[in-house]
Design an enzyme around this catalytic site. Structure first.
Site, PDB file in Angstrom:
ATOM      1  N   ASP A 195      -0.971 -17.332  23.488  1.00 51.77           N
ATOM      2  CA  ASP A 195      -2.194 -17.013  22.514  1.00 51.77           C
ATOM      3  C   ASP A 195      -1.914 -15.520  22.277  1.00 51.77           C
ATOM      4  OD1 ASP A 195      -4.556 -16.329  21.474  1.00 51.77           O
ATOM      5  OD2 ASP A 195      -5.758 -16.746  23.291  1.00 51.77           O
ATOM      6  N   GLU A 221      -1.516 -19.917  19.695  1.00 49.25           N
ATOM      7  CA  GLU A 221      -2.812 -19.538  19.066  1.00 49.25           C
ATOM      8  C   GLU A 221      -3.069 -18.436  18.472  1.00 49.25           C
ATOM      9  OE1 GLU A 221      -6.489 -21.672  21.524  1.00 49.25           O
ATOM     10  OE2 GLU A 221      -6.616 -19.226  21.962  1.00 49.25           O
ATOM     11  N   LYS A 270     -14.716 -23.340  21.370  1.00 53.62           N
ATOM     12  CA  LYS A 270     -15.503 -22.629  22.359  1.00 53.62           C
ATOM     13  C   LYS A 270     -17.209 -22.807  21.945  1.00 53.62           C
ATOM     14  CE  LYS A 270     -11.903 -19.092  22.890  1.00 53.62           C
ATOM     15  NZ  LYS A 270     -11.618 -17.630  22.609  1.00 53.62           N
TER      16      LYS A 270
END
Length: 317
Positions: A195, A221, A270
């Site tokens: 990420d 990510e 999320k």
């Protein structure tokens, strides 16, 4: 059933370890403030939700969330039936555009009330469970390769079998060395998810991803800024590692645009960033229809948001 009372509380807590992302400048996030929402209904039930926005990362912080709740969203949802999620989101969206982190705790609290009114867990309200076990991932941020190896070995002893490695805060040479050392330590079977948290420009991302490809990572990510979707699409087209969209994905229209332009092959879900369980489930359905994988991710959260995310993850293919 009607919502008759709305309360919001700001809660601050310290982290056991600093949380380090690509914004790292010598010190990670050491404490966090969240907003907890409590809804009460005319039949005496209480439902709880949580907002975990962090202004430098999400553009919404606890102070702005509190203001949006108190002045706009709380007055709008009082008197509504918490079980009618379609009407609830329609009212919230007509009251204020965007502001997902302010809407999410209301959504989660309404799911809580709905489940309590029926005596059912939330995953059943979301369609039922596809699994009764969900693998957890441990985030690895900052530090030297040697420190990272010690940490992942400790966490493997505790039962973690996958790792989310924060990159983009250091020079690419150091990040590649960290990933190489972790891969060597854990072997080929342990998933490593990288990420960058928007930490690179396009050329840095292209060069660094090419150097990371030998280490069998499951995804990278948000390698470039959220607004630079064209760069993400170019990276996705040229890399053998799937690109995951996180900061670029906030709602239904983002999901459609990312798929339309083949910008990412994995969606980072999320519930705070996407506006609650109702909207996040819709985004997951869009991803499923397009053949994309989903990664149920989290902010730096307390128990309410984590529990809601686990219920969601149990229902997704």
């Amino acid at each position: 059933m009607k919502i008759t009372r709305f309360e919001a509380f700001k809660v601050k807590f310290e982290l056991t370890n600093p949380y380090i992302t690509a914004e790292y400048k010598g010190q990670g996030l050491a404490e966090k403030s969240c907003v907890v929402v409590r809804l009460r209904t005319d039949d005496g039930l209480e439902g709880y939700g949580e907002s975990d926005g962090h202004a430098k990362f999400t553009y919404e912080g606890p102070e702005t969330v509190m203001a949006m709740l108190q002045h706009y969203l709380a007055p709008a949802v009082l008197g509504l039936d918490p079980r009618n999620l379609s009407a609830l989101h329609d009212v919230m969206d007509r009251t204020v555009p965007a502001w997902a982190f302010a809407k999410a705790p209301i959504d989660v609290a309404c799911h809580d009330l709905w489940g309590k009114s029926l005596g059912l867990p939330i995953y059943k309200l979301l369609g039922g469970e596809l699994r009764d076990r969900i693998p957890l991932i441990w985030p690895v941020g900052g530090g030297t390769p040697e420190e990272n190896v010690r940490q992942v070995k400790q966490k493997m002893d505790e039962g973690y079998q996958s790792f989310h490695i924060k990159i983009g805060a250091f020079h690419p040479d150091q990040d590649v060395a960290r990933v190489a050392a972790i891969r060597d330590a854990v072997g080929p079977e342990i998933p490593l998810l990288l990420d960058a948290n928007q930490g690179w420009d396009y050329l840095t991302a292209k060069r660094t991803i090419a150097r990371l490809e030998p280490y069998q990572t499951s995804m990278i990510e948000q390698p470039v800024p959220a607004w630079d979707r064209q760069a993400m699409a170019h990276l996705q087209a040229s890399a053998s590692i799937p690109i995951s969209a996180d900061e670029s994905l906030h709602g239904l229209h983002d999901a459609a645009d990312l798929i339309r332009n083949d910008t990412a092959r994995i969606f980072s879900l999320k519930i705070g960033k996407c506006g609650g369980l109702f909207r996040t489930r819709q985004i997951a359905a869009i991803a499923e229809a397009a053949g994309l994988d989903c990664f149920v991710n989290s902010m730096v959260e307390m128990g309410i948001s984590v529990a809601a995310s686990v219920h969601l993850a149990a229902t997704l293919p």
